[in-house]
Design a protein around this motif. Structure first.
Motif, PDB file in Angstrom:
ATOM      1  N   ILE A  79       0.853  -1.189   0.000  1.00 23.24           N
ATOM      2  CA  ILE A  79       0.000   0.000   0.000  1.00 23.24           C
ATOM      3  C   ILE A  79       0.888   1.237   0.000  1.00 23.24           C
ATOM      4  CG2 ILE A  79      -1.753   1.319   1.249  1.00 23.24           C
ATOM      5  CD1 ILE A  79      -2.720  -1.294   2.478  1.00 23.24           C
ATOM      6  N   SER A  80       0.635   2.138  -0.939  1.00 29.38           N
ATOM      7  CA  SER A  80       1.347   3.411  -0.980  1.00 29.38           C
ATOM      8  C   SER A  80       0.507   4.454  -0.260  1.00 29.38           C
ATOM      9  CB  SER A  80       1.594   3.848  -2.427  1.00 29.38           C
ATOM     10  OG  SER A  80       2.483   2.960  -3.074  1.00 29.38           O
ATOM     11  N   TYR A  86       4.222   0.919   2.043  1.00 32.82           N
ATOM     12  CA  TYR A  86       4.070   0.007   3.170  1.00 32.82           C
ATOM     13  C   TYR A  86       3.936  -1.395   2.586  1.00 32.82           C
ATOM     14  CZ  TYR A  86       3.337   4.086   6.129  1.00 32.82           C
ATOM     15  OH  TYR A  86       3.507   5.271   6.803  1.00 32.82           O
ATOM     16  N   GLU A  87       5.012  -2.176   2.705  1.00 25.41           N
ATOM     17  CA  GLU A  87       5.046  -3.485   2.067  1.00 25.41           C
ATOM     18  C   GLU A  87       4.140  -4.474   2.792  1.00 25.41           C
ATOM     19  OE1 GLU A  87       9.042  -4.817   1.742  1.00 25.41           O
ATOM     20  OE2 GLU A  87       9.643  -3.226   0.348  1.00 25.41           O
ATOM     21  N   LYS A  88       3.573  -5.382   2.006  1.00 24.63           N
ATOM     22  CA  LYS A  88       2.706  -6.397   2.586  1.00 24.63           C
ATOM     23  C   LYS A  88       3.505  -7.271   3.546  1.00 24.63           C
ATOM     24  CE  LYS A  88       3.432  -9.808  -1.101  1.00 24.63           C
ATOM     25  NZ  LYS A  88       2.782 -10.635  -2.140  1.00 24.63           N
ATOM     26  N   GLY A  89       2.804  -7.841   4.494  1.00 24.71           N
ATOM     27  CA  GLY A  89       3.487  -8.709   5.439  1.00 24.71           C
ATOM     28  C   GLY A  89       2.525  -9.255   6.478  1.00 24.71           C
ATOM     29  N   GLU A 108       5.479   3.268  12.409  1.00 22.69           N
ATOM     30  CA  GLU A 108       6.134   2.104  11.820  1.00 22.69           C
ATOM     31  C   GLU A 108       7.646   2.314  11.927  1.00 22.69           C
ATOM     32  OE1 GLU A 108       7.668  -0.987  10.399  1.00 22.69           O
ATOM     33  OE2 GLU A 108       5.475  -0.978  10.581  1.00 22.69           O
ATOM     34  N   PRO A 109       8.340   1.491  12.728  1.00 22.15           N
ATOM     35  CA  PRO A 109       9.762   1.743  12.989  1.00 22.15           C
ATOM     36  C   PRO A 109      10.672   1.540  11.785  1.00 22.15           C
ATOM     37  CG  PRO A 109       9.112  -0.369  13.901  1.00 22.15           C
ATOM     38  CD  PRO A 109       7.850   0.303  13.442  1.00 22.15           C
ATOM     39  N   THR A 110      10.322   0.618  10.886  1.00 24.60           N
ATOM     40  CA  THR A 110      11.209   0.358   9.751  1.00 24.60           C
ATOM     41  C   THR A 110      11.212   1.507   8.752  1.00 24.60           C
ATOM     42  OG1 THR A 110       9.467  -0.819   8.545  1.00 24.60           O
ATOM     43  CG2 THR A 110      10.888  -2.124   9.991  1.00 24.60           C
ATOM     44  N   LEU A 111      10.202   2.376   8.828  1.00 23.00           N
ATOM     45  CA  LEU A 111      10.144   3.568   7.984  1.00 23.00           C
ATOM     46  C   LEU A 111      10.336   4.841   8.789  1.00 23.00           C
ATOM     47  CD1 LEU A 111       7.054   2.751   5.705  1.00 23.00           C
ATOM     48  CD2 LEU A 111       9.465   2.609   5.075  1.00 23.00           C
ATOM     49  N   ALA A 112      10.193   4.711  10.120  1.00 20.85           N
ATOM     50  CA  ALA A 112      10.197   5.886  10.995  1.00 20.85           C
ATOM     51  C   ALA A 112       9.149   6.884  10.516  1.00 20.85           C
ATOM     52  CB  ALA A 112      11.580   6.534  11.050  1.00 20.85           C
ATOM     53  N   ARG A 113       7.945   6.373  10.278  1.00 17.15           N
ATOM     54  CA  ARG A 113       6.854   7.192   9.769  1.00 17.15           C
ATOM     55  C   ARG A 113       5.584   6.950  10.575  1.00 17.15           C
ATOM     56  NH1 ARG A 113      10.162   9.347   7.959  1.00 17.15           N
ATOM     57  NH2 ARG A 113      10.634  10.218   5.915  1.00 17.15           N
ATOM     58  N   ILE A 114       4.812   8.011  10.748  1.00 14.71           N
ATOM     59  CA  ILE A 114       3.497   7.878  11.370  1.00 14.71           C
ATOM     60  C   ILE A 114       2.614   7.053  10.440  1.00 14.71           C
ATOM     61  CG2 ILE A 114       1.429   9.124  12.094  1.00 14.71           C
ATOM     62  CD1 ILE A 114       3.250  11.468  12.872  1.00 14.71           C
ATOM     63  N   VAL A 115       1.992   6.023  10.975  1.00 19.79           N
ATOM     64  CA  VAL A 115       1.147   5.144  10.170  1.00 19.79           C
ATOM     65  C   VAL A 115      -0.189   5.842   9.900  1.00 19.79           C
ATOM     66  CG1 VAL A 115      -0.074   2.935  10.108  1.00 19.79           C
ATOM     67  CG2 VAL A 115       2.223   3.074  11.110  1.00 19.79           C
ATOM     68  N   PRO A 116      -0.593   5.936   8.635  1.00 23.39           N
ATOM     69  CA  PRO A 116      -1.899   6.538   8.327  1.00 23.39           C
ATOM     70  C   PRO A 116      -3.022   5.799   9.054  1.00 23.39           C
ATOM     71  CG  PRO A 116      -0.601   6.260   6.324  1.00 23.39           C
ATOM     72  CD  PRO A 116       0.132   5.537   7.413  1.00 23.39           C
ATOM     73  N   LYS A 117      -4.045   6.529   9.433  1.00 20.79           N
ATOM     74  CA  LYS A 117      -5.163   5.937  10.162  1.00 20.79           C
ATOM     75  C   LYS A 117      -5.756   4.744   9.417  1.00 20.79           C
ATOM     76  CE  LYS A 117      -5.520   8.703  13.773  1.00 20.79           C
ATOM     77  NZ  LYS A 117      -5.373   8.199  15.168  1.00 20.79           N
ATOM     78  N   SER A 118      -5.778   4.824   8.089  1.00 19.70           N
ATOM     79  CA  SER A 118      -6.383   3.759   7.288  1.00 19.70           C
ATOM     80  C   SER A 118      -5.611   2.449   7.367  1.00 19.70           C
ATOM     81  CB  SER A 118      -6.492   4.201   5.825  1.00 19.70           C
ATOM     82  OG  SER A 118      -5.201   4.486   5.293  1.00 19.70           O
ATOM     83  N   LEU A 119      -4.342   2.498   7.824  1.00 14.63           N
ATOM     84  CA  LEU A 119      -3.518   1.288   7.887  1.00 14.63           C
ATOM     85  C   LEU A 119      -3.377   0.737   9.297  1.00 14.63           C
ATOM     86  CD1 LEU A 119      -0.587   2.140   5.418  1.00 14.63           C
ATOM     87  CD2 LEU A 119      -2.845   1.202   4.936  1.00 14.63           C
ATOM     88  N   GLU A 120      -3.861   1.467  10.287  1.00 13.00           N
ATOM     89  CA  GLU A 120      -3.704   1.014  11.670  1.00 13.00           C
ATOM     90  C   GLU A 120      -4.396  -0.325  11.925  1.00 13.00           C
ATOM     91  OE1 GLU A 120      -4.911   3.983  14.410  1.00 13.00           O
ATOM     92  OE2 GLU A 120      -3.242   5.346  13.954  1.00 13.00           O
ATOM     93  N   TYR A 122      -4.194  -2.960  10.395  1.00 11.36           N
ATOM     94  CA  TYR A 122      -3.329  -4.105  10.104  1.00 11.36           C
ATOM     95  C   TYR A 122      -2.356  -4.400  11.252  1.00 11.36           C
ATOM     96  CZ  TYR A 122      -5.029  -3.358   5.345  1.00 11.36           C
ATOM     97  OH  TYR A 122      -5.830  -3.201   4.234  1.00 11.36           O
ATOM     98  N   TYR A 123      -2.306  -3.528  12.250  1.00  7.17           N
ATOM     99  CA  TYR A 123      -1.404  -3.701  13.387  1.00  7.17           C
ATOM    100  C   TYR A 123      -2.204  -4.240  14.571  1.00  7.17           C
ATOM    101  CZ  TYR A 123       2.099  -0.992  10.805  1.00  7.17           C
ATOM    102  OH  TYR A 123       3.005  -0.553   9.871  1.00  7.17           O
ATOM    103  N   LEU A 124      -1.984  -5.496  14.904  1.00  8.93           N
ATOM    104  CA  LEU A 124      -2.756  -6.170  15.950  1.00  8.93           C
ATOM    105  C   LEU A 124      -1.888  -6.323  17.197  1.00  8.93           C
ATOM    106  CD1 LEU A 124      -4.292  -8.936  13.646  1.00  8.93           C
ATOM    107  CD2 LEU A 124      -5.202  -6.652  14.155  1.00  8.93           C
TER     108      LEU A 124
END
Length: 343
Positions: A79-80, A86-89, A108-120, A122-124
């Protein structure tokens, strides 16, 4: 005594937490201190666990209450978002949550970026650690989080951090100058700065930034030149009392932020303008005046609009009628010549 000897917490540097910069008090400030990780990920050496621990240490040093989180990440496809991929995984993952002004912000630590609300989604979350000591104690080994074997804890952070952009007027002037230098290299005349047009471009960029930041518009570059877009631009100019043109071209660019290198940022803008001009139906040589407007949203994303015109000196609203031998005095549509003036 036996427990103390083998307590993995003892392998954490002491002192551990220290000042890494000014205190952060809101989301925008947080976005503007995140370091740039480029090709730094290494499995079992400097991966999501070590990166999470490093980011927790770094943000705590900026006065941000930060937690290390372990759990599952279940993202079925790439997802861009916000200019990053943001690579699938699926499977075990570690990340951090920063608490700023009452808001919990997932990073997201591997990017050091704030995760967009729409992607949160996927983080369980499985378990949350208040600090490095909790994380190391739970894992019973320091090796999972020992980022300090990769990055010297006593030295300045070796990763690029965002730069402060100049005032918008200075930024606009820098981009404008670069555009003209590029035109001169291509054998074209320099565009004349038009402050009235720049104000229109600035308003358009502010509106674009507001729409993108609110999620009301899609990310990306807009170089459309269809009839509807041309009509919209003409309307914007005329609503601002600008009638003295017969050709107008608008180009917009969204540059993901924050900016880490100002010169690289300017080159990105220049490359985009050069590409856009080469694809215009109206050749760049037909344009003679231009204005550039810039807006920056709270996350540091930069929105740039360039509006260019070909100026006319008669035939527009309020101007003298155009005169040409063998023809009656005339005006550009929809104006009509009345006693030598276009109305």
């Amino acid at each position: 005594m036996f427990h103390g000897i083998f307590n993995p917490v003892h392998d954490i540097p002491d002192p551990y937490y220290r000042d890494t910069g000014h205190n952060v008090t809101n989301r925008s400030e947080l976005a503007h201190i995140l370091p740039l990780f480029t090709d730094t990920y290494q499995e079992d050496y400097f991966d999501c666990s070590e990166m999470s621990a490093f980011m927790e240490w770094y943000l705590e040093g900026h006065g941000v209450d930060t937690m290390i989180v372990a759990g599952d990440r279940s993202q079925p496809h790439n997802i861009s978002a916000g200019g990053f991929e943001y690579e699938k995984g699926t499977g075990d993952h570690a990340w951090i949550v920063a608490n700023v002004s009452g808001e919990s912000i997932l990073i997201e630590p591997t990017l050091a970026r704030i995760v967009p609300k729409s992607l949160e989604k996927y983080y369980l979350i499985d378990i949350t650690y208040n600090d490095i000591y909790d994380a190391v104690s739970a894992s019973r080994s320091v090796e999972e989080y020992d980022w300090w074997t990769v990055v010297d804890i006593g030295s300045p952070v070796p990763f690029k951090t965002p730069v402060s952009l100049p005032a918008s007027t200075k930024l606009e002037a820098d981009i404008f100058d670069l555009v003209n230098w590029e035109r001169e290299d291509d054998g074209l005349l320099a565009l004349k700065q038009n402050d009235e047009i720049a104000e229109v471009a600035r308003a358009y960029s502010r509106d674009l930034a507001a729409r993108k930041h609110s999620g009301a518009d899609n990310e990306g570059t807009d170089d459309s030149n269809d009839d509807d877009d041309d009509d919209e631009l003409d309307d914007l100019l005329k609503k601002s009392g600008i009638y003295y043109f017969d050709i107008s071209v608008k180009q917009t660019l969204s540059v993901p932020g924050p900016v880490y290198d100002y010169e690289e940022f300017l080159q990105t803008c220049l490359d985009a303008w050069a590409y856009g001009e080469s694809g215009e139906d109206t050749g760049a040589s037909d344009l003679d005046e231009s204005g550039i407007g810039v807006a920056v949203d709270p996350d540091g994303n930069v929105y740039i609009t360039q509006v260019s015109i070909r100026r006319i000196h008669c035939g527009y609203k309020g101007a003298s009628c155009c005169k040409q031998q063998g023809y009656y005095p005339w005006c550009y549509k929809p104006w009509e010549c009345n006693r030598g003036i276009c109305e």
